[in-house]
Write an enzyme that holds these catalytic residues in place. Structure first.
Site: not given
Length: 323
Positions: A245, A282
């Protein structure tokens, strides 16, 4: 005898609490405290007291059956019987990825509930099931991005055994499993890491909480904490790959960037296991360096995540538009 260890480099006293007793632990020169005891075995609840403060769950707790504020429970990973011998994940280049939130994907909101839908996903042509974060977070339901016990699958979803059953069932149907992990911050509620050591730094900031200490004093052990976590999911839960993330919020000025070290160690583990493992990032900046080979100045990750749909859904549900 079981060896219980915890890192608390600035503590003067650390005690292991188990079965109503407190046992002093021995300090090593590197800031680790350890104790050999017969009181701790699979299924035993335990906690730590650091300079009298506590009881505190284990920073590396593999099982938090009572949530983020409860005691840790000792887990023997070898007890689970796997049925996926010889498994190899389909190639990422040809992947059809289904991203799901375990808590809302079925009425049950559990790992076992997802198993009931796997045949349908296989019929649709899904090759990879991506789970939004499942590390223990406060409460029963949530997005999962405020996890605080990074080694423990969320108790309300079914805990460690439930996650293993799901991964095993996926592999038996030819579906690989990717796991969303958050290494740029931890949530505030139930986050006891700072009471053990310098896991965080005020030299950097994130939009969600204290930045992780990846390049300051004692950062070698902090880096190890997160990299060992990544390896645990891949090794002990047979996860096929990780989706990291918001790596743009990971600040590291070390000679070897955290992402490069993580990618290298995952590749090494894949060779040891004889499985092809992947790491996907990401990155709001869409920085090509993330997925470039190390030989050409990159970090060596396998891919970057296209966030158009994910962020659109997030904005629709929360009203947030940042990023």
């Amino acid at each position: 005898m079981t060896t219980v260890s915890v890192w608390a480099p600035e503590a003067h006293q650390v005690e292991l609490e188990c079965g109503g007793s407190r046992m002093p632990m021995d300090r090593r020169a590197d800031g680790w405290w350890s104790l050999q005891t017969s009181r701790v075995m699979h299924g035993s609840d335990y906690a730590f007291r650091v300079d009298g403060n506590g009881p505190l769950p284990d920073p590396r707790s593999a099982w938090q059956p009572q949530g983020v504020h409860g005691p840790s429970r000792w887990l023997d990973h070898s007890r689970f019987v796997w049925n996926d011998a010889g498994w190899q994940a389909p190639p990422l280049a040809a992947a059809v990825i289904q991203e799901i939130h375990v808590g809302t994907f079925t009425p049950a909101g559990t790992f076992d509930g997802v198993i009931d839908r796997l045949d349908h996903l296989a019929e649709l042509g899904v090759t990879h099931l991506e789970l939004m974060p499942v590390a223990e977070f406060p409460g029963e339901r949530g997005w999962g991005y405020d996890g605080v016990d990074l080694y423990a699958p969320h108790h309300a979803y079914g805990g460690p055994e439930g996650l293993k059953r799901l991964v095993d069932a996926c592999h038996c149907r030819g579906i690989a499993v990717l796991l969303d992990v958050v290494y740029n911050h931890l949530g505030p509620d139930g986050n006891y890491l700072a009471q053990f050591g310098p896991y965080f730094t005020d030299r950097y900031h994130t939009p969600w909480g204290d930045a992780v200490n990846l390049d300051g004093p004692d950062s070698d052990t902090v880096r190890r904490f997160f990299i060992d976590n990544a390896l645990m999911w891949l090794r002990d839960y047979h996860i096929d790959g990780l989706r990291l993330d918001a790596v743009h919020a990971i600040v590291d000025t070390s000679a070897t960037h955290f992402l490069e070290q993580l990618a290298a160690e995952v590749q090494r583990l894949g060779r040891e296991l004889g499985r092809h493992l992947v790491v996907i990032a990401e990155n709001d900046r869409n920085d090509p360096r993330v997925a470039r080979p190390v030989e050409t100045g990159g970090y060596g990750l396998d891919a970057q995540w296209n966030e158009d749909f994910h962020h659109a859904l997030h904005a629709l549900l929360t009203g947030e538009s940042d990023g």
